[in-house]
Scaffold this motif. Sequence first.
Motif, PDB file in Angstrom:
ATOM      1  N   GLU A 197       0.824  -1.207   0.000  1.00  0.00           N
ATOM      2  CA  GLU A 197       0.000   0.000   0.000  1.00  0.00           C
ATOM      3  C   GLU A 197       0.857   1.255   0.000  1.00  0.00           C
ATOM      4  OE1 GLU A 197      -3.238   0.247  -0.393  1.00  0.00           O
ATOM      5  OE2 GLU A 197      -3.388  -1.937  -0.559  1.00  0.00           O
ATOM      6  N   ALA A 198       1.997   1.212   0.696  1.00  0.00           N
ATOM      7  CA  ALA A 198       2.871   2.388   0.758  1.00  0.00           C
ATOM      8  C   ALA A 198       3.636   2.607  -0.538  1.00  0.00           C
ATOM      9  CB  ALA A 198       3.853   2.245   1.925  1.00  0.00           C
ATOM     10  N   PHE A 199       4.119   1.529  -1.154  1.00  0.00           N
ATOM     11  CA  PHE A 199       4.990   1.657  -2.320  1.00  0.00           C
ATOM     12  C   PHE A 199       4.235   1.793  -3.642  1.00  0.00           C
ATOM     13  CE2 PHE A 199       8.195  -0.825   0.354  1.00  0.00           C
ATOM     14  CZ  PHE A 199       8.934   0.301   0.660  1.00  0.00           C
ATOM     15  N   LYS A 200       2.983   1.389  -3.684  1.00  0.00           N
ATOM     16  CA  LYS A 200       2.280   1.360  -4.971  1.00  0.00           C
ATOM     17  C   LYS A 200       2.084   2.745  -5.561  1.00  0.00           C
ATOM     18  CE  LYS A 200      -2.479   1.543  -3.211  1.00  0.00           C
ATOM     19  NZ  LYS A 200      -3.777   0.874  -3.174  1.00  0.00           N
ATOM     20  N   ASP A 201       2.123   3.786  -4.721  1.00  0.00           N
ATOM     21  CA  ASP A 201       1.911   5.149  -5.204  1.00  0.00           C
ATOM     22  C   ASP A 201       3.200   5.947  -5.351  1.00  0.00           C
ATOM     23  OD1 ASP A 201      -0.907   4.827  -5.277  1.00  0.00           O
ATOM     24  OD2 ASP A 201      -1.047   5.254  -3.127  1.00  0.00           O
ATOM     25  N   THR A 202       4.343   5.281  -5.275  1.00  0.00           N
ATOM     26  CA  THR A 202       5.616   5.986  -5.388  1.00  0.00           C
ATOM     27  C   THR A 202       6.054   6.176  -6.834  1.00  0.00           C
ATOM     28  OG1 THR A 202       6.875   3.910  -5.236  1.00  0.00           O
ATOM     29  CG2 THR A 202       6.406   5.092  -3.163  1.00  0.00           C
ATOM     30  N   GLY A 203       5.387   5.543  -7.768  1.00  0.00           N
ATOM     31  CA  GLY A 203       5.804   5.612  -9.166  1.00  0.00           C
ATOM     32  C   GLY A 203       6.718   4.479  -9.562  1.00  0.00           C
ATOM     33  N   CYS A 204       7.121   3.642  -8.607  1.00  0.00           N
ATOM     34  CA  CYS A 204       7.958   2.473  -8.894  1.00  0.00           C
ATOM     35  C   CYS A 204       7.118   1.346  -9.492  1.00  0.00           C
ATOM     36  CB  CYS A 204       8.598   1.945  -7.614  1.00  0.00           C
ATOM     37  SG  CYS A 204      10.080   2.803  -7.118  1.00  0.00           S
ATOM     38  N   ARG A 205       7.721   0.589 -10.375  1.00  0.00           N
ATOM     39  CA  ARG A 205       7.128  -0.678 -10.787  1.00  0.00           C
ATOM     40  C   ARG A 205       7.460  -1.714  -9.724  1.00  0.00           C
ATOM     41  NH1 ARG A 205       8.907  -1.650 -16.931  1.00  0.00           N
ATOM     42  NH2 ARG A 205       7.244  -3.205 -16.766  1.00  0.00           N
ATOM     43  N   LEU A 206       6.490  -2.532  -9.358  1.00  0.00           N
ATOM     44  CA  LEU A 206       6.644  -3.436  -8.220  1.00  0.00           C
ATOM     45  C   LEU A 206       6.664  -4.902  -8.646  1.00  0.00           C
ATOM     46  CD1 LEU A 206       4.112  -1.819  -5.699  1.00  0.00           C
ATOM     47  CD2 LEU A 206       6.544  -1.314  -5.977  1.00  0.00           C
ATOM     48  N   ALA A 207       7.410  -5.683  -7.908  1.00  0.00           N
ATOM     49  CA  ALA A 207       7.396  -7.142  -8.018  1.00  0.00           C
ATOM     50  C   ALA A 207       7.817  -7.666  -6.652  1.00  0.00           C
ATOM     51  CB  ALA A 207       8.333  -7.633  -9.111  1.00  0.00           C
ATOM     52  N   CYS A 208       7.726  -8.981  -6.455  1.00  0.00           N
ATOM     53  CA  CYS A 208       8.123  -9.514  -5.153  1.00  0.00           C
ATOM     54  C   CYS A 208       8.732 -10.898  -5.296  1.00  0.00           C
ATOM     55  CB  CYS A 208       6.947  -9.532  -4.180  1.00  0.00           C
ATOM     56  SG  CYS A 208       5.626 -10.657  -4.607  1.00  0.00           S
ATOM     57  N   VAL A 209       9.382 -11.315  -4.218  1.00  0.00           N
ATOM     58  CA  VAL A 209       9.981 -12.639  -4.121  1.00  0.00           C
ATOM     59  C   VAL A 209       9.699 -13.150  -2.712  1.00  0.00           C
ATOM     60  CG1 VAL A 209      12.193 -11.557  -3.549  1.00  0.00           C
ATOM     61  CG2 VAL A 209      12.133 -13.958  -4.200  1.00  0.00           C
ATOM     62  N   ILE A 210       9.301 -14.405  -2.589  1.00  0.00           N
ATOM     63  CA  ILE A 210       9.099 -15.007  -1.269  1.00  0.00           C
ATOM     64  C   ILE A 210      10.433 -15.559  -0.787  1.00  0.00           C
ATOM     65  CG2 ILE A 210       7.940 -16.817   0.045  1.00  0.00           C
ATOM     66  CD1 ILE A 210       5.623 -16.680  -1.883  1.00  0.00           C
ATOM     67  N   ASN A 211      10.820 -15.194   0.424  1.00  0.00           N
ATOM     68  CA  ASN A 211      12.021 -15.756   1.028  1.00  0.00           C
ATOM     69  C   ASN A 211      11.629 -16.755   2.105  1.00  0.00           C
ATOM     70  OD1 ASN A 211      14.802 -16.052   1.410  1.00  0.00           O
ATOM     71  ND2 ASN A 211      14.827 -14.529   3.060  1.00  0.00           N
TER      72      ASN A 211
END
Length: 322
Positions: free
Chosen positions: A235-249
């Motif tokens: 929720e915090a990062f989605k509006d920063t203009g960054c493209r997002l992805a994730c990895v499960i550790n």
Amino acid sequence: MRIAIASGKGGAGKTSVTASLVRVWDGPRIAADCDAEAPNLHLFLNPLFRNREVCFLRVPARIAANCSQCGRCRDMCRYGAIARFGKKIVLFPEMCRTICRYKAIAQFASRLTIFTDMCHGCGGCFEVCPEGALEEGRRELGVLSTGLIPGQIPYIMGTTRVGEVMTPPLLRRLLKRLGDMEKDYAGEGEAPVSLLDCPPGVSCPAITVATHSDALLMVVDPTPFGFQDFTLAYEAFKDTGCRLACVINRAGTPGNGDGDEKVRAFCREKNLPLLAELPFGREAAEGYSRGRVLADLSPAWNERFRDLARALRKTFMEQPHA
């Protein structure tokens, strides 16, 4: 291209992921440790530091005698760095103030007082003072260290001064210096990819780095607390203009199978690319405790991170930004 590796909480594994991506990335790259309050990427990548720059913040240091006590500087300061106190002892009677040798108890006259540690360095107080009564000083923020890691890979790290509560001004200096390094590197040929070890959580330091990056890889701890922090980070990062992805550790942790599935379901719901699932294993924990890069542990671990690096390229560098 700047790719920040972030997490919703400390201990999710972002530094381990960053170090391994730096190790296996195919092509020019720069490594940056932006976790300035507790930098530790250098413990894994072993850079040879060449330059050290102390950074300062411009602050009002003293109020001169020509101050009219108009209070304009106090009224515009939103951080409580300038205040007015009446003629009274704060909290304790006169004797307590007199015997205290550690300045824990003070007496303030009816005058403006500056608390430089609370100053954010905006400079507004200097602009509004009609008498020019504020004398300029500086407060040490921390240190920027630059050098090279094996393979002649440029490296930059920020370290805040012990006791300094404001990290973003130092991070902005770091990111500006990183921009200079990127330009210098690009002048020699192919533009580099900068891999940034982001501060943990979603407070001001993390947002500062995210807003100066092109893409952000969130490292997810699939435990109940980790998943909750992951959703807050999204929720915090989605509006920063960054493209997002994730990895499960630490995927597949015994007794936590439903945690992995919660992360997968969340990614499907939000159309968030899940690029890899790094397995839980004793080998990784032992390697980390010895300061080893996970990509160096075995051919299998090396290939996992090469797959992740290829997925990052495909997701962030080869596909158009919607």
